[in-house]
Design a protein around this motif. Sequence first.
Motif, PDB file in Angstrom:
ATOM      1  N   PRO A 134      13.617 200.297  97.082  1.00 17.76           N
ATOM      2  CA  PRO A 134      13.970 198.875  97.588  1.00 17.76           C
ATOM      3  C   PRO A 134      13.908 197.792  96.566  1.00 17.76           C
ATOM      4  O   PRO A 134      14.379 196.649  96.829  1.00 17.76           O
ATOM      5  N   ASP A 135      13.331 198.024  95.433  1.00 18.57           N
ATOM      6  CA  ASP A 135      13.161 196.969  94.367  1.00 18.57           C
ATOM      7  C   ASP A 135      14.062 196.944  93.447  1.00 18.57           C
ATOM      8  O   ASP A 135      13.790 197.750  92.470  1.00 18.57           O
ATOM      9  N   ASP A 136      15.274 196.171  93.524  1.00 15.83           N
ATOM     10  CA  ASP A 136      16.255 196.168  92.709  1.00 15.83           C
ATOM     11  C   ASP A 136      15.852 195.292  91.634  1.00 15.83           C
ATOM     12  O   ASP A 136      16.789 194.984  90.719  1.00 15.83           O
ATOM     13  N   LYS A 192      33.172 193.371  84.565  1.00 13.35           N
ATOM     14  CA  LYS A 192      32.053 192.390  84.979  1.00 13.35           C
ATOM     15  C   LYS A 192      32.456 191.904  86.484  1.00 13.35           C
ATOM     16  O   LYS A 192      31.420 191.669  87.175  1.00 13.35           O
ATOM     17  N   GLN A 193      33.699 191.546  86.472  1.00  9.61           N
ATOM     18  CA  GLN A 193      33.976 190.923  87.730  1.00  9.61           C
ATOM     19  C   GLN A 193      33.716 191.922  89.203  1.00  9.61           C
ATOM     20  O   GLN A 193      33.392 191.781  90.032  1.00  9.61           O
ATOM     21  N   ASN A 194      34.082 193.401  88.725  1.00 14.51           N
ATOM     22  CA  ASN A 194      34.071 194.246  89.686  1.00 14.51           C
ATOM     23  C   ASN A 194      32.427 194.531  89.845  1.00 14.51           C
ATOM     24  O   ASN A 194      32.258 194.552  91.120  1.00 14.51           O
ATOM     25  N   PHE A 195      31.600 194.371  89.002  1.00 15.04           N
ATOM     26  CA  PHE A 195      30.254 194.438  89.402  1.00 15.04           C
ATOM     27  C   PHE A 195      29.632 193.242  90.147  1.00 15.04           C
ATOM     28  O   PHE A 195      29.250 193.365  91.140  1.00 15.04           O
ATOM     29  N   ILE A 196      30.229 192.068  89.660  1.00 13.70           N
ATOM     30  CA  ILE A 196      29.870 190.730  90.413  1.00 13.70           C
ATOM     31  C   ILE A 196      30.276 190.846  91.978  1.00 13.70           C
ATOM     32  O   ILE A 196      29.553 190.823  92.903  1.00 13.70           O
ATOM     33  N   ASP A 197      31.531 191.419  91.917  1.00 10.57           N
ATOM     34  CA  ASP A 197      32.059 191.414  93.551  1.00 10.57           C
ATOM     35  C   ASP A 197      31.385 192.460  94.455  1.00 10.57           C
ATOM     36  O   ASP A 197      31.074 192.337  95.541  1.00 10.57           O
ATOM     37  N   ASN A 198      30.779 193.541  93.726  1.00 14.42           N
ATOM     38  CA  ASN A 198      30.721 194.844  94.593  1.00 14.42           C
ATOM     39  C   ASN A 198      29.079 194.762  94.879  1.00 14.42           C
ATOM     40  O   ASN A 198      28.477 195.447  95.681  1.00 14.42           O
ATOM     41  N   LEU A 199      28.282 193.851  93.844  1.00 12.42           N
ATOM     42  CA  LEU A 199      26.954 194.031  94.087  1.00 12.42           C
ATOM     43  C   LEU A 199      26.617 192.701  94.871  1.00 12.42           C
ATOM     44  O   LEU A 199      25.257 192.476  95.490  1.00 12.42           O
ATOM     45  N   ALA A 200      27.237 191.552  94.961  1.00 13.52           N
ATOM     46  CA  ALA A 200      26.951 190.261  95.815  1.00 13.52           C
ATOM     47  C   ALA A 200      26.590 190.517  97.138  1.00 13.52           C
ATOM     48  O   ALA A 200      25.515 190.045  97.725  1.00 13.52           O
ATOM     49  N   PRO A 201      27.127 191.641  97.827  1.00 16.48           N
ATOM     50  CA  PRO A 201      26.406 191.886  99.178  1.00 16.48           C
ATOM     51  C   PRO A 201      25.013 192.472  99.451  1.00 16.48           C
ATOM     52  O   PRO A 201      24.495 192.172 100.288  1.00 16.48           O
ATOM     53  N   TYR A 202      24.600 192.733  98.118  1.00  9.27           N
ATOM     54  CA  TYR A 202      23.280 193.219  97.900  1.00  9.27           C
ATOM     55  C   TYR A 202      22.356 192.267  97.354  1.00  9.27           C
ATOM     56  O   TYR A 202      21.288 192.469  97.009  1.00  9.27           O
ATOM     57  N   GLY A 203      22.839 191.061  97.217  1.00  4.78           N
ATOM     58  CA  GLY A 203      22.029 189.953  96.766  1.00  4.78           C
ATOM     59  C   GLY A 203      21.897 189.879  95.238  1.00  4.78           C
ATOM     60  O   GLY A 203      20.939 189.206  94.541  1.00  4.78           O
ATOM     61  N   ILE A 204      22.522 190.775  94.392  1.00  5.43           N
ATOM     62  CA  ILE A 204      22.376 190.904  92.980  1.00  5.43           C
ATOM     63  C   ILE A 204      23.420 189.860  92.368  1.00  5.43           C
ATOM     64  O   ILE A 204      24.601 190.232  92.346  1.00  5.43           O
ATOM     65  N   GLU A 205      22.895 188.825  91.925  1.00 11.18           N
ATOM     66  CA  GLU A 205      23.806 187.785  91.193  1.00 11.18           C
ATOM     67  C   GLU A 205      24.469 188.173  89.979  1.00 11.18           C
ATOM     68  O   GLU A 205      23.676 189.128  89.025  1.00 11.18           O
ATOM     69  N   GLU A 206      25.288 187.382  89.195  1.00 13.85           N
ATOM     70  CA  GLU A 206      25.823 187.829  88.018  1.00 13.85           C
ATOM     71  C   GLU A 206      24.744 187.595  86.782  1.00 13.85           C
ATOM     72  O   GLU A 206      24.577 188.524  86.066  1.00 13.85           O
ATOM     73  N   TRP A 207      23.814 186.804  87.119  1.00 18.79           N
ATOM     74  CA  TRP A 207      22.906 186.712  85.723  1.00 18.79           C
ATOM     75  C   TRP A 207      22.095 187.926  85.708  1.00 18.79           C
ATOM     76  O   TRP A 207      21.364 187.891  84.818  1.00 18.79           O
TER      77      TRP A 207
END
Length: 205
Positions: free
Chosen positions: A45-47, A115-130
Amino acid sequence: MKKVISEDIVAGGYGQTFKVKANQTLTIIDLEGEQVVDFTAFCQPDDKEFLSMSRSRAALMRKVFTTGDTLYTNLSKPMLVIEEDTFGIHDSTYSSCDSADYLRYGGITNHRNCKQNFIDNLAPYGIEEWRLPDPWNIFQNTPDMSSIISGAQADELKHSKAGDSITLRFLRDSLVAISACPFTLKGFNGGKATPVKVVIQEEAE
């Protein structure tokens, strides 16, 4: 014998996330050939711990990984093992394509990118672009990116073929994100983005 947990088709140019448990395998299949897949993974659980290309290169003392290799996290802990690999060439040195690449190499704006694919798909998990690490570029053979951009070596490189696949056995519960790369300039990805298949399996009891 393994049982299938899930099978998904990721459309060319798009991305998707997958949850994989420790001891499960994830297989990526290039359905039409010459399709690069940008790949990243975060421990659960620790991303804050994630797959690291630089740590994996340091541990293996090379930049190309294949069957039998263990890849490592940013904390230098084992994360996954390459169980099977029919292609054997997967770049670990280049960043995901982004909007700046399309503008720089083709003067193109508003193009889909990894990069945008990653941003869009990881956003629901609280993982931001940076927080996005550099990806593992599965099926990408790029000994000299400048040559690929110019087209000088495009026809000389070995490319993945339809049906080529890589199977990864996870040592940690993980959140995986992939992007079927949309970059098609200068013949990259065979000049078109195509779908890939992702299969998650585990040993049958």
